[in-house]
Design a protein around this motif. Sequence first.
Motif, PDB file in Angstrom:
ATOM      1  N   GLY A 129      10.507  11.256 -10.674  1.00  0.00           N
ATOM      2  CA  GLY A 129      10.526  12.297  -9.934  1.00  0.00           C
ATOM      3  C   GLY A 129       8.965  12.530  -8.566  1.00  0.00           C
ATOM      4  N   ARG A 130       8.321  11.391  -8.787  1.00  0.00           N
ATOM      5  CA  ARG A 130       6.735  11.563  -7.586  1.00  0.00           C
ATOM      6  C   ARG A 130       6.893  10.820  -6.731  1.00  0.00           C
ATOM      7  NH1 ARG A 130       4.173  14.094 -12.859  1.00  0.00           N
ATOM      8  NH2 ARG A 130       4.007  16.221 -12.249  1.00  0.00           N
ATOM      9  N   ARG A 131       6.173  10.893  -5.392  1.00  0.00           N
ATOM     10  CA  ARG A 131       5.131  10.228  -4.785  1.00  0.00           C
ATOM     11  C   ARG A 131       4.287   9.036  -5.708  1.00  0.00           C
ATOM     12  NH1 ARG A 131       4.143  10.782   1.495  1.00  0.00           N
ATOM     13  NH2 ARG A 131       4.801   8.520   2.118  1.00  0.00           N
ATOM     14  N   ARG A 145      11.401  -1.610 -11.169  1.00  0.00           N
ATOM     15  CA  ARG A 145      10.991  -1.775 -12.470  1.00  0.00           C
ATOM     16  C   ARG A 145      11.578  -0.093 -13.413  1.00  0.00           C
ATOM     17  NH1 ARG A 145       5.804  -3.875 -14.546  1.00  0.00           N
ATOM     18  NH2 ARG A 145       7.661  -5.838 -13.887  1.00  0.00           N
ATOM     19  N   TYR A 146      10.619   0.717 -12.309  1.00  0.00           N
ATOM     20  CA  TYR A 146      11.119   2.689 -12.023  1.00  0.00           C
ATOM     21  C   TYR A 146      11.317   3.073 -11.500  1.00  0.00           C
ATOM     22  CZ  TYR A 146       7.537   1.080 -15.499  1.00  0.00           C
ATOM     23  OH  TYR A 146       6.810  -0.127 -16.705  1.00  0.00           O
ATOM     24  N   PRO A 147      12.768   3.184 -11.248  1.00  0.00           N
ATOM     25  CA  PRO A 147      13.548   3.792 -10.014  1.00  0.00           C
ATOM     26  C   PRO A 147      13.261   5.390 -10.174  1.00  0.00           C
ATOM     27  CG  PRO A 147      15.131   3.301 -11.961  1.00  0.00           C
ATOM     28  CD  PRO A 147      13.834   2.799 -12.126  1.00  0.00           C
ATOM     29  N   GLU A 148      12.891   6.078 -10.912  1.00  0.00           N
ATOM     30  CA  GLU A 148      12.667   7.017 -10.630  1.00  0.00           C
ATOM     31  C   GLU A 148      11.747   7.913 -10.417  1.00  0.00           C
ATOM     32  OE1 GLU A 148      14.868   9.047 -11.873  1.00  0.00           O
ATOM     33  OE2 GLU A 148      16.529   7.790 -12.190  1.00  0.00           O
ATOM     34  N   VAL A 149      10.385   6.534  -9.711  1.00  0.00           N
ATOM     35  CA  VAL A 149       9.163   7.086  -9.047  1.00  0.00           C
ATOM     36  C   VAL A 149       9.771   6.396  -7.351  1.00  0.00           C
ATOM     37  CG1 VAL A 149       7.150   5.990  -8.602  1.00  0.00           C
ATOM     38  CG2 VAL A 149       8.394   5.802 -10.492  1.00  0.00           C
ATOM     39  N   GLU A 150       8.981   7.680  -5.954  1.00  0.00           N
ATOM     40  CA  GLU A 150       9.738   7.244  -4.992  1.00  0.00           C
ATOM     41  C   GLU A 150       8.255   6.165  -4.617  1.00  0.00           C
ATOM     42  OE1 GLU A 150       9.843  10.193  -1.406  1.00  0.00           O
ATOM     43  OE2 GLU A 150       9.760  11.187  -2.647  1.00  0.00           O
ATOM     44  N   VAL A 151       8.628   4.762  -4.669  1.00  0.00           N
ATOM     45  CA  VAL A 151       7.538   4.087  -4.659  1.00  0.00           C
ATOM     46  C   VAL A 151       7.212   4.139  -2.693  1.00  0.00           C
ATOM     47  CG1 VAL A 151       6.263   1.791  -4.663  1.00  0.00           C
ATOM     48  CG2 VAL A 151       7.609   2.881  -6.160  1.00  0.00           C
ATOM     49  N   ASP A 152       5.972   4.454  -2.139  1.00  0.00           N
ATOM     50  CA  ASP A 152       5.415   3.775  -0.453  1.00  0.00           C
ATOM     51  C   ASP A 152       4.297   3.143  -0.497  1.00  0.00           C
ATOM     52  OD1 ASP A 152       4.577   4.765   1.690  1.00  0.00           O
ATOM     53  OD2 ASP A 152       4.989   6.871   1.838  1.00  0.00           O
ATOM     54  N   PRO A 153       5.288   2.430  -0.096  1.00  0.00           N
ATOM     55  CA  PRO A 153       4.202   0.359   0.585  1.00  0.00           C
ATOM     56  C   PRO A 153       3.138   1.067   1.392  1.00  0.00           C
ATOM     57  CG  PRO A 153       6.171   0.124   1.281  1.00  0.00           C
ATOM     58  CD  PRO A 153       6.479   1.880   0.504  1.00  0.00           C
ATOM     59  N   ASP A 154       3.274   2.154   2.236  1.00  0.00           N
ATOM     60  CA  ASP A 154       2.610   2.348   3.170  1.00  0.00           C
ATOM     61  C   ASP A 154       0.964   2.530   3.406  1.00  0.00           C
ATOM     62  OD1 ASP A 154       4.150   0.169   4.321  1.00  0.00           O
ATOM     63  OD2 ASP A 154       6.006   1.671   4.724  1.00  0.00           O
ATOM     64  N   VAL A 155       0.757   4.335   2.219  1.00  0.00           N
ATOM     65  CA  VAL A 155       0.042   4.606   2.650  1.00  0.00           C
ATOM     66  C   VAL A 155      -0.938   3.756   1.555  1.00  0.00           C
ATOM     67  CG1 VAL A 155       1.097   6.443   3.103  1.00  0.00           C
ATOM     68  CG2 VAL A 155       0.742   6.308   0.252  1.00  0.00           C
TER      69      VAL A 155
END
Length: 331
Positions: A129-131, A145-155
Amino acid sequence: MSVRNDTPHTIPDMSSVALAVTDRMLHFELSVAYEVFDAAPVGVAAPWYDVSVCGSAAVQVGRFRLEPDHGLDHLRSADTVIVPAWADVDEDPPADLIDAVRAAHEAGARVASLCTGAFVLAAAGLLDGRRATTHWAHTDVLAARYPEVEVDPDVLYVDNGSVLTSAGKAAALDLCLHLVRLDRGSSVANAVARRLVVPPHRAGGQAQFVTAPVPARDDHPLADLLPWAVDRLDHPLTVEDLARQARMSSRNLGRHFRAATGTTPLQWLLTQRIRRAQELLETTDNSIDAIATATGMGTATTLRRHFNRTIGVPPDTYRRTFRSSSPRPGG
C-alpha cells in the motif's frame, strides 16, 4: 514532483543506525551507508550517529567476509535500520532477515532500503500500500512479485515517513544524505556532502536515468553556470539571464539542463531557493520577509506558497518543527 512525507518528521533524536546484512548483499551500498553515518564531518560537534552492523553470522558481502557487531535482534533497538542492496533478486531474502526488519519497524524503527534492498522490505510487508522504488532495472520484477506495492521506476528515492526506499548506486547516497538532512538539518547534510565531494542535494523526485546527473567535467556547459546561479539566488534570475551567462540560447540551455539535472532551469532554480530558505530557517532568526528577499522569492507570500507546496508545511511551521524536534546543526 518531489517525493516527500505527508507530515514532517518529529522524532526528537535519531541517533542510532543499524545496517542489516546477510550473505550476497552488495558492498557498494553498504559502504555508502557506513561512510555517511559513521563519522561526523569536520566542524560538526558530537554526538554523531552510533552505527552498528547487524547479521545472524559472518556474511559474504561481494568478495569480502564481514563479521557483524551484533545479531539481527539488535535491529529492534535502533532508531534507523538500513537494508543495503540484495544481490539475488530472483531469490527470496533469508527469513531471519525479513522477520528482523519487520520486528524493528513494529518496534518503532525508521526503515530504509538502498537499491534492491527494497525486495527485503517488500517481503516483510512494509511496502504494501506504499509507494516505493528500486534500481530501474528491477522495478518491473518488484512490481510483478509484490502487486500490493506501488512501484515508481522514475524517482531517486521515496520517503513515506517510517519507510523509505532508494534507487540504485548514487541514489543510495542521495537517500542517506536525505536522512541526515531530516535528522540534523541542511547545513550538516551539506557538510557531509562536502566531505564526500558529492552534490549536497538531489530531490527524490528527480528521474533515475538522465544523461549526466551532475556536471562531472570542468568543460561541461553548466559547470560554471550552476555555482554562478547559486551565488545569486537573491536576484530575480530568469531563464534568459541563465542563457546569457552560459552564452547559449534559452532552448539550448533547457536541453542541457534536462540532460544534466533531469529538470528545467526554472524548477532547478526553485529547488535551490527552497533549500536556501530551509537553511536560513534552521540556522537564523531572520524574518520570513528577510528570507524571501535573500532567496529571490520577493515576498513572504510567494515564499510561503512555494515552500508549502514543495516541503508540505509553511515556513513558520518548518522552523518550529525543526527547532523543537531535531538536534541543532553542529550537534
